[in-house]
Each structure stands twice: as C-alpha cells, then as structure tokens.
Design an enzyme around this catalytic site. Sequence first.
Site, PDB file in Angstrom:
ATOM      1  N   CYS A   1     -72.472  24.825 -13.092  1.00 22.68           N
ATOM      2  CA  CYS A   1     -72.993  25.809 -11.880  1.00 22.68           C
ATOM      3  C   CYS A   1     -73.736  26.889 -12.921  1.00 22.68           C
ATOM      4  CB  CYS A   1     -72.066  26.008 -10.956  1.00 22.68           C
ATOM      5  SG  CYS A   1     -71.484  24.957  -9.871  1.00 22.68           S
TER       6      CYS A   1
ATOM      7  N   HIS B   1     -67.175  24.958 -15.945  1.00 19.33           N
ATOM      8  CA  HIS B   1     -67.785  25.687 -15.016  1.00 19.33           C
ATOM      9  C   HIS B   1     -68.571  26.718 -15.487  1.00 19.33           C
ATOM     10  CE1 HIS B   1     -65.292  24.733 -11.547  1.00 19.33           C
ATOM     11  NE2 HIS B   1     -63.995  24.616 -12.371  1.00 19.33           N
TER      12      HIS B   1
END
Length: 420
Positions: free
Chosen positions: A291, A241
Amino acid sequence: MEEARRRALRRGRARLVAALRVEPLWARLEERGLFTRPMLEELQSAGSRADQARELLIDLETRGKGAFPIFISILRETGQGDLADVLLEECECPPVPPQLGDLRPVELDLPGAKHHKNGNLPERLSIPVQAESEKPQPPPTAAQGLAVDRRNRDLVYELKADPCGHCLILNNVNFSRDSDLSTRAGSEVDCEKLEKRFRALRFNVLTRRDLKAQEMVAELQTLARRDHSALDCCVVVVLSHGCQTSHIQFPGGIYGTDGKPIPIEKIVNYFNGSNCPSLRGKPKLFFIQACIGEQRDRGFVVDCDSPGDETPGGSLESDATPFQTPLGRVDEPDAVASLPTPSDILVSYSTFPGFVSWREASSGSWYVEALDSVLEQYACSEDLLNMLLRVANAVSAKGTYKQIPGCFNFLRKKFFFACT
C-alpha cells in the site's frame, strides 16, 4: 512522531537543507539516542552537506515521538537556533487542505455484478478464475516480438549473461506487535510465484523474509556493493506493508517488520549510477507490492460490459500520512555525468500513490497475480513496458474497490527478458 511535527519537518526542509550545518550534529544525535553509529555513517555517506541534511530530515520523521524536541534542542546547542525557530513556526501553521474539488465516491453497478442481501459486503475477496474460452490467445514467438527492434538494436538492452542478473526478493509477512501492522496473509503465495518466475527468466534469485527496516537496508546495500560487471541487469522485489512518505524522486515508503519505514527513493538510490558503479548503463528494475496510502478507490462508471467482482473484505492495513509538498526551493547537485544518475531505472508500483493495494489470502495480491501471469504469457515476445500496461489493464478491471498499478520509467531502451 506526531503529524504536525512531521509536517513541520517537510515544510521547513528546503530552508534547512540550504543552511543546516550537519557536522556539529552527529555526536549529539548519537549521544541522545536518536541514531545509532551505523545509521549516522549511512547518513554521512549520502554525499554533499545538502544531501546529508536532506537524508537526516527525512529519517528524523521515523525516530519516534521524542525526536522532534530533542532535535530542536540540539539545533540550539549548536548555534542554529534560527533553524529551530523555523521548525517551531511551521509546527504552528495549520495543514493545507487538499485541493480535491467536489469528488464523491461512485458505487459501481456493472452488468453481471453480484449483489448481497442487506448491502452486506463479503467477508473475503473472491477472484474469479478465467474460463478456458476467455483466456488470451498464445502470444507471438520471441522471434516475432524481437523482429520489430532488429533495426534499432541500439534501443534494446542486451541480456547475454547467464544468469543475466541478481533478483533480490524482500518478503515481510509477520510484523511486531508494537508496529500495529497486520500479518500479510497471501504474501508467501506472491513470493513463491515470483521466485519461480524470475528463475525461469535466468535470474539468480535470493529471498529474505521478515526483516526489520535496518536489516532490509543491509540486504539492499550488500546487493548494491556486489560486483555486477559480468551481469546485465538487476531486479529488486519488495513485498510488505507500505505508507506515504515525503519524497523528492520516488513516492512511498516500505515498512520493516519493526514498523519503521524506508523511503522507496532510498531503496532505489542504493543502485543508481553514483552508488553502484558496476550497474551503470544497465537496467535496474524494482517491483513494489505494498500500500502507498490508505485511500480506497471506488472508481467511476464507464460504458463497458466487463463483469464486476465482489468487493474485497480482507484486512488490509496502511499507516499512510498524506504527503505535503515542501515549501521553497529544492537543492540541485552541480555534478555533470556522462549518463544521468537515475538513468536505467524502472520502479513498478502495485498501486497509485495514496491508495491501498489489495491482497487475498489464498491467491496473493492482485498485482503479483497479474504480473506473474503476464510474464508467463508474454515475457518471450514483448518488452517490459508493454507488459506492464497489460498488468495495469488486468488489475484495473478487478473488484468494486479499484486499483491501478503504475511505474516510474527512466529506462533509456526497451527491455526484453531473456527466455530459456
């Protein structure tokens, strides 16, 4: 840490970097529990006083809700109350609204796009499989690809060693409950693809899974401190992430499994010419699947016949914070080297900073799927930058929500992988 306080640290950073006396702070920062001894030693190794101050302020954003008032208190205790006042004043200033103009999302209605009853979106992302007739034609041979550069060999990196270098893959799938980050289903698919691909490209591959932020830092530092003298390059792949972070060089941050972010520029700088002497003049490649924000791009209408894919409906998480440019000037180092410190570095991002990066449970991420496919077809005939254009083109054609990979390129020469 609350957004208003993070924003204050960013806005006031230039003035604090110029004036902050860091030496009196170290003992108090450890006593108050803001940093551990190894963390402080890492900050102290950042370089000049200004470099140490900058790294301290960046890392302070990750130290929890109580970090800001404790830091203010320590500034006053060390006779730097004027700097504490600067931060408190910045805390009171309202955020600057982004200057985005009149932008509206556009629904794509491309020929061949699938429509769903009642406008409902599918529960899962569906990535179509290419028909045999649509698959690219076989690429030219390696000899053909390299023939173009034979007259300019000084503009091509030499990869003669076997293995040609180390490849470290950091793959975070499972995150702690406290982090509020979801399990990254499909990441193992990505990891297995890249392990196989880089071994085929003559790299010594080392994979580490589910590491906390400090454990990730330790692995990166261990690799950077190795002797690379007999090798020709180095590759780092991060699957995790991610988020937006304030930065000077490379945008974005990567989460450890404990939910603590590591700035990408810190990851990269462990391997620059100053910190990793045995890799000076050699290509250092970074591939980031994460991301780098939370915006979802619906794209814009173009005149083309490309078929539309279904909209992704999987659980993609990002705790991004919009970046605000620090006010005032930025310190510049005085040293002059024979090669620029950040030279021979390429950082490939799966998505444009500020946006999400799509991943599917069964087939992995769009970016890694395209990267692996392009490397399989063209690694023996095309240079890396050309292949990354192919990756960007392939990924940008997918989905109703859009994604565009990109890179920060500081290579001095063309890079061709060594093919067996």
